[in-house]
Scaffold this motif. Structure first.
Motif, PDB file in Angstrom:
ATOM      1  N   LYS A   1       0.820  -1.215   0.000  1.00 58.66           N
ATOM      2  CA  LYS A   1       0.000   0.000   0.000  1.00 58.66           C
ATOM      3  C   LYS A   1       0.857   1.269   0.000  1.00 58.66           C
ATOM      4  O   LYS A   1       0.355   2.358  -0.284  1.00 58.66           O
ATOM      5  N   SER A   2       2.159   1.137   0.298  1.00 57.57           N
ATOM      6  CA  SER A   2       3.050   2.302   0.322  1.00 57.57           C
ATOM      7  C   SER A   2       3.619   2.639  -1.049  1.00 57.57           C
ATOM      8  O   SER A   2       4.241   3.695  -1.218  1.00 57.57           O
ATOM      9  N   ILE A   3       3.400   1.764  -2.047  1.00 64.21           N
ATOM     10  CA  ILE A   3       4.038   1.953  -3.355  1.00 64.21           C
ATOM     11  C   ILE A   3       3.671   3.285  -4.014  1.00 64.21           C
ATOM     12  O   ILE A   3       4.554   3.969  -4.550  1.00 64.21           O
ATOM     13  N   PRO A   4       2.396   3.719  -4.031  1.00 66.38           N
ATOM     14  CA  PRO A   4       2.102   5.020  -4.665  1.00 66.38           C
ATOM     15  C   PRO A   4       2.891   6.178  -4.064  1.00 66.38           C
ATOM     16  O   PRO A   4       3.420   7.023  -4.797  1.00 66.38           O
ATOM     17  N   ALA A   5       2.999   6.231  -2.727  1.00 64.85           N
ATOM     18  CA  ALA A   5       3.760   7.307  -2.091  1.00 64.85           C
ATOM     19  C   ALA A   5       5.245   7.181  -2.397  1.00 64.85           C
ATOM     20  O   ALA A   5       5.934   8.183  -2.606  1.00 64.85           O
ATOM     21  N   VAL A   6       5.743   5.944  -2.427  1.00 62.75           N
ATOM     22  CA  VAL A   6       7.152   5.720  -2.765  1.00 62.75           C
ATOM     23  C   VAL A   6       7.447   6.216  -4.174  1.00 62.75           C
ATOM     24  O   VAL A   6       8.451   6.909  -4.407  1.00 62.75           O
ATOM     25  N   MET A   7       6.581   5.899  -5.117  1.00 64.73           N
ATOM     26  CA  MET A   7       6.813   6.299  -6.499  1.00 64.73           C
ATOM     27  C   MET A   7       6.684   7.809  -6.682  1.00 64.73           C
ATOM     28  O   MET A   7       7.404   8.411  -7.489  1.00 64.73           O
ATOM     29  N   LEU A   8       5.780   8.441  -5.921  1.00 68.58           N
ATOM     30  CA  LEU A   8       5.651   9.893  -6.001  1.00 68.58           C
ATOM     31  C   LEU A   8       6.943  10.571  -5.549  1.00 68.58           C
ATOM     32  O   LEU A   8       7.456  11.469  -6.229  1.00 68.58           O
ATOM     33  N   TYR A   9       7.467  10.137  -4.413  1.00 64.21           N
ATOM     34  CA  TYR A   9       8.724  10.709  -3.921  1.00 64.21           C
ATOM     35  C   TYR A   9       9.862  10.409  -4.893  1.00 64.21           C
ATOM     36  O   TYR A   9      10.711  11.265  -5.159  1.00 64.21           O
ATOM     37  N   TYR A  10       9.862   9.183  -5.420  1.00 67.18           N
ATOM     38  CA  TYR A  10      10.921   8.781  -6.362  1.00 67.18           C
ATOM     39  C   TYR A  10      10.923   9.667  -7.604  1.00 67.18           C
ATOM     40  O   TYR A  10      11.992  10.095  -8.062  1.00 67.18           O
ATOM     41  N   MET A  11       9.752   9.957  -8.158  1.00 69.82           N
ATOM     42  CA  MET A  11       9.696  10.765  -9.375  1.00 69.82           C
ATOM     43  C   MET A  11      10.207  12.181  -9.132  1.00 69.82           C
ATOM     44  O   MET A  11      10.972  12.723  -9.934  1.00 69.82           O
ATOM     45  N   VAL A  12       9.818  12.763  -8.000  1.00 69.46           N
ATOM     46  CA  VAL A  12      10.297  14.112  -7.670  1.00 69.46           C
ATOM     47  C   VAL A  12      11.802  14.085  -7.406  1.00 69.46           C
ATOM     48  O   VAL A  12      12.554  14.937  -7.896  1.00 69.46           O
ATOM     49  N   ASN A  13      12.243  13.105  -6.638  1.00 68.70           N
ATOM     50  CA  ASN A  13      13.659  12.958  -6.297  1.00 68.70           C
ATOM     51  C   ASN A  13      14.515  12.796  -7.553  1.00 68.70           C
ATOM     52  O   ASN A  13      15.552  13.456  -7.714  1.00 68.70           O
ATOM     53  N   THR A  14      14.087  11.931  -8.455  1.00 68.02           N
ATOM     54  CA  THR A  14      14.851  11.667  -9.676  1.00 68.02           C
ATOM     55  C   THR A  14      14.855  12.877 -10.602  1.00 68.02           C
ATOM     56  O   THR A  14      15.882  13.198 -11.220  1.00 68.02           O
ATOM     57  N   THR A  15      13.725  13.566 -10.695  1.00 69.80           N
ATOM     58  CA  THR A  15      13.659  14.770 -11.527  1.00 69.80           C
ATOM     59  C   THR A  15      14.636  15.827 -11.023  1.00 69.80           C
ATOM     60  O   THR A  15      15.369  16.444 -11.814  1.00 69.80           O
ATOM     61  N   PHE A  16      14.667  16.029  -9.711  1.00 62.32           N
ATOM     62  CA  PHE A  16      15.584  17.006  -9.144  1.00 62.32           C
ATOM     63  C   PHE A  16      17.040  16.601  -9.379  1.00 62.32           C
ATOM     64  O   PHE A  16      17.898  17.441  -9.658  1.00 62.32           O
ATOM     65  N   PHE A  17      17.325  15.280  -9.267  1.00 65.35           N
ATOM     66  CA  PHE A  17      18.711  14.846  -9.429  1.00 65.35           C
ATOM     67  C   PHE A  17      19.221  15.106 -10.844  1.00 65.35           C
ATOM     68  O   PHE A  17      20.322  15.637 -11.030  1.00 65.35           O
ATOM     69  N   TRP A  18      18.426  14.714 -11.857  1.00 64.85           N
ATOM     70  CA  TRP A  18      18.895  14.829 -13.242  1.00 64.85           C
ATOM     71  C   TRP A  18      18.753  16.239 -13.806  1.00 64.85           C
ATOM     72  O   TRP A  18      19.094  16.468 -14.964  1.00 64.85           O
TER      73      TRP A  18
END
Length: 246
Positions: free
Chosen positions: A53-70
């Protein structure tokens, strides 16, 4: 979720300037503060702690995190390689965008577009991409090991730059998330996931990017290695705190 602080000599309020981090390390230092390994370490940790059930929140943070990194993260690291601070290109200048728009960023953008359009690729392509993607963290760790092997043991000093970088990764970033969460319309589960994601070790690809652009890859590799090592202790500690107080 906090974004990485832009490091350049025209802004003197960044942690890198406040703590007088070496100029050739400031971009890596700032990127390390607010960019974490949210997928290959963060996803398994959150799955073990909160379930699927945590996957949607994990993916939301991941997308923002990855966008900021690249984008901002890579821009900060590129700034470390430019000795003439007065002539450093602005973030949206053609010269800066040319350096930032790398194959990984292009692949990430294409992936986001495919997800938003709900495009289904053939299974043989998806399986191939999954195999390649699974190599990312192991190869990054191999690269970090190679970089670390080039540094004499006597020269691996726990200097101010390294210790403050570790403190920023494990203390400052989670605190920033905890401060922002009350002002965000998120569920308790999302708040817990975001906090755990903020406590993950540094992104291992940071050392590869630093090497590719000619920045201080040894410093980036040491930060990545040390945060992964300390994460064995720090991450379970945060897991207990999150379960108790959020």
């Amino acid at each position: 979720m906090p974004a990485p602080v832009k490091c350049n000599d025209s802004i003197h309020a960044t942690p890198a300037h406040v703590f007088k981090i070496k100029k050739e390390r400031r971009g890596i230092f700032c990127t390390n503060f607010f960019i974490a390994n949210t997928m290959f370490i963060g996803l398994p940790v959150n799955l073990a702690l909160f379930g699927e059930k945590s996957i949607p929140a994990v993916m939301l943070y991941y997308m923002v995190n990855t966008t900021f990194f690249w984008t901002l993260g890579v821009h900060n690291i590129v700034q470390d390689t430019l000795s003439d601070t007065k002539n450093k290109p602005a973030f949206f200048s053609p010269a800066a965008l040319k350096k930032i728009f790398s194959p990984p960023l292009a692949g990430f953008i294409v992936g986001i577009i495919l997800v938003l359009l709900d495009c289904r690729l053939p299974s043989f392509l998806m399986n191939s991409f999954q195999y390649i993607g699974n190599l990312t963290t192991p190869l990054s760790l191999v690269f970090i090991g190679i970089e670390m092997s080039k540094i004499p043991l006597g020269e691996i000093g726990f200097d101010k730059d390294l210790l403050l970088g570790v403190a920023g990764r494990f203390l400052v970033c989670p605190v920033c998330v905890l401060v922002l969460i009350p002002f965000l319309p998120v569920t308790t589960l999302s708040a817990q996931v975001f906090t755990m994601q903020a406590t993950m070790p540094a992104m291992t690809q940071m050392a590869i990017v630093a090497k590719n652009y000619g920045a201080d890859s040894a410093y980036a590799a040491t930060l990545s290695f040390l945060t992964v090592l300390l994460g064995i202790v720090v991450v379970p500690l945060y897991m207990m705190l999150v379960n108790m107080y959020i």
